[in-house]
Structure formats: C-alpha cells, structure tokens
Scaffold this motif. Structure first.
Motif, short mmCIF file in Angstrom:
data_model
loop_
_atom_site.label_atom_id
_atom_site.label_comp_id
_atom_site.label_asym_id
_atom_site.label_seq_id
_atom_site.Cartn_x
_atom_site.Cartn_y
_atom_site.Cartn_z
N GLN A 166 -29.13 -71.13 35.34
CA GLN A 166 -30.33 -70.93 36.35
C GLN A 166 -30.90 -72.12 36.41
OE1 GLN A 166 -31.12 -67.54 38.00
NE2 GLN A 166 -28.85 -67.89 37.37
N LYS A 167 -31.31 -72.73 37.73
CA LYS A 167 -32.29 -73.74 38.08
C LYS A 167 -33.00 -73.66 39.33
CE LYS A 167 -32.61 -78.77 38.03
NZ LYS A 167 -32.20 -79.87 38.71
N TRP A 191 -30.60 -68.87 40.96
CA TRP A 191 -32.25 -68.97 40.55
C TRP A 191 -32.57 -67.43 40.94
CZ3 TRP A 191 -35.13 -70.70 37.61
CH2 TRP A 191 -36.57 -70.44 37.53
#
Length: 319
Positions: A296-297, A196
C-alpha cells in the motif's frame, strides 16, 4: 457502440440515487473549454450520467454547456438524468460564504440544483492564495468544521443541492463533523485504488452510513501528481490477462466490488468506454485475495500540493 447502463445506488442522506461510475473533470493543466465540453459530450454518448466537477477545476462552465447541448441533441431527455457533484473550494470555506459559493457553482453549471456538494479539502485557505503550493504558512487555516457544516446543511435545506458530503476527510475529521451534524455527510470522496485501499477509513464510514467515493482509481496516471503503480502493477496485469480485460478495468471492477463509487477521468474516447465496461463479469475469490495483499502506498499528499507545512503534514498523517 451502444450506451452503457450504469447501476445506481442509494447514498446516505442524499435525496436521489447515484450512478456508481462518474466522469472526472479535473485536468492539469486544464484544457481549453471547447475541448473539455467535447470530451464531456462524448462521455454522455458513452453512457456517463454522473459528472464530478469542482470550482477549483475550472470545469463547471464547460460541463454546464455540455449538459445544455446534450439536452438540445436529445442525448438525454431531462436534467434529472444527470447526477452532478461539485465542491466547495477552500477559499470559500467560511460559514457566510458557502451558500453564495453554491450559487456561483450553480450559475456556472446553468443548474437550479446540484446532486452532491462536497467540502473539497479539510482546510481553509485565505483569499491571497491563487495557486499551489501555498506561499506562506499563515494563508493556511484550520477548517471550522461545525460552522462550515451548518452552512452546508443550510444549502441542502434551501434546495441548492440534493446531498452534502466531504472529500479527503479522515476518520478523525469525520468524528468531529458527526458530533454536531444534523444531516450526516452522504459521501466521503477520497483517493482509493488497489494500491491505496483505505481499509480503516472504509470500515469507519460503513459503520457510520457514509458512502465512499473513490478518486484516482487508476493512480491519476499522466497527471503531475499521478503515478503508474496501478496501471503497471504486475498482479493486476496478470489478472487482466486471464480475464481478457485491461489492468484499468480490473482496478475499477475491484473498487466496484468493494461497494464504493468511482470517479474516473479519461478524455480518450476508447478508454472512456473501456472504463464503463466493468459490469457483467467479476473477479474470482483468488483475484480478490491477491489484490488485498498488494503493498500500500498513498498517491496524493497534501504536503506536496499545498506545501510541507504542519497543517498539511498533519492531514497526511491522519487515517
């Protein structure tokens, strides 16, 4: 084992330099005060001087006791060696409650001032809120950024804190704050890790001279809201193997190379020291490129913590 010397950096409007790695003290469920105090003392022995606490964590008192003990034992020579960050809880996020909230935290910490005081969340919660998730929508209120920040500035002007900043603020919220602020926020502490990476927010904060502090740099592994996507990431694992390091060290080194400071939490003696062992070596350009391409998370969602109300969903959607 010796004490690791952690580099320090200047952060915006703060009156002193900040060590680039801080020890986080948020634990869920919270440990008993003696366990917390012992872990903090161990961190001081390892070389941690920046401690990140908050009224909401319930860790201010044990940290205050650990600092007093470290001074008694001669682990540190003076209070000035510590950099202490604490945070304004959302139930006190009203103009006339902020200076009293600062003083309450100072009393818990047995300090005359803190080094950094942050607005914890970009919302206000009513007094009825005692635990999460919040039971009723009407208990969650928008933050009056202008008046709250004025009171934060007052706290700094009174000498209760050397620096003021925010946590979990989006570009949009920062823009609103900066439109009326006399003292710009020194820090915006947000979730950040290789999975992230917060590119847009980092670019914005760099333009505005706001330093980014990264929390959950390892995905808050082993917490109820955490995940193993950082520590078990194949790319980080491969880089770690090639460097003779752990995936956690690769993640922390990557963050350091992005120019952000890091809050990392472990009560495990060995991992505490490993988390400081990110200096004196570096990632290659190829390593950095591989990390830049990771999917991305976001890990922490306000909708999960506070409840899926319109105001928390809106915060989660903002960048």
């Amino acid at each position: 084992m010796g004490v690791t010397q952690v580099p320090e950096i200047s952060v915006g409007s703060c009156d002193r330099t900040m060590p680039v790695i801080g020890m986080g003290t948020s634990t869920n469920p919270p440990p008993d005060p003696e366990t917390a105090k012992a872990a903090m003392l161990e961190a001081m022995r390892a070389g941690y001087r920046h401690f990140d606490t908050a009224f909401a964590y319930g860790s201010e008192k044990p940290l205050g006791e650990a600092m007093a003990e470290a001074l008694r034992l001669g682990l540190v020579k003076s209070r000035d060696e510590f950099f202490i960050t604490t945070k304004l809880w959302s139930s006190f996020a009203e103009k006339d409650m902020i200076v009293p909230a600062m003083k309450m935290s100072l009393s818990n910490l047995q300090l005359e001032y803190v080094d950094m005081y942050l607005i914890h969340w970009p919302v206000r919660l009513s007094k009825e809120v005692t635990n999460m998730p919040v039971k009723k929508r009407e208990y969650i209120l928008p933050l009056d950024i202008k008046s709250v920040w004025e009171a934060m500035e007052e706290g700094k002007n009174l000498g209760l804190t050397k620096g003021i900043g925010v946590s979990n603020f989006s570009c949009k919220k920062l823009e609103e704050l900066l439109s009326t602020a006399k003292i710009p926020p020194a820090v915006n502490q947000v979730e950040m890790s290789p999975i992230w990476q917060q590119k847009q927010l980092r670019e914005y904060c760099t333009q505005k001279g706001i330093h980014i502090g990264a929390y959950s740099p390892l995905g808050a592994y082993n917490t109820k809201w955490g995940h193993n996507r950082v520590v078990e990431c194949d790319v980080l694992g491969e880089i770690a193997k090639a460097r003779g390091k752990t995936p956690a060290q690769v993640s922390l080194r990557w963050l350091y190379e992005q120019g952000v400071s890091i809050v990392t939490k472990s009560f495990n003696k060995q991992r505490m020291r490993e988390n400081l062992d990110i200096f004196g070596w570096s990632l290659t350009e190829e390593d950095s490129e591989r990390i830049a391409q990771l999917p991305q998370k976001k890990g922490l969602l306000f909708a999960d913590v506070i409840g899926p109300y319109d105001i928390s969903l809106e915060i989660d959607a903002e960048i």
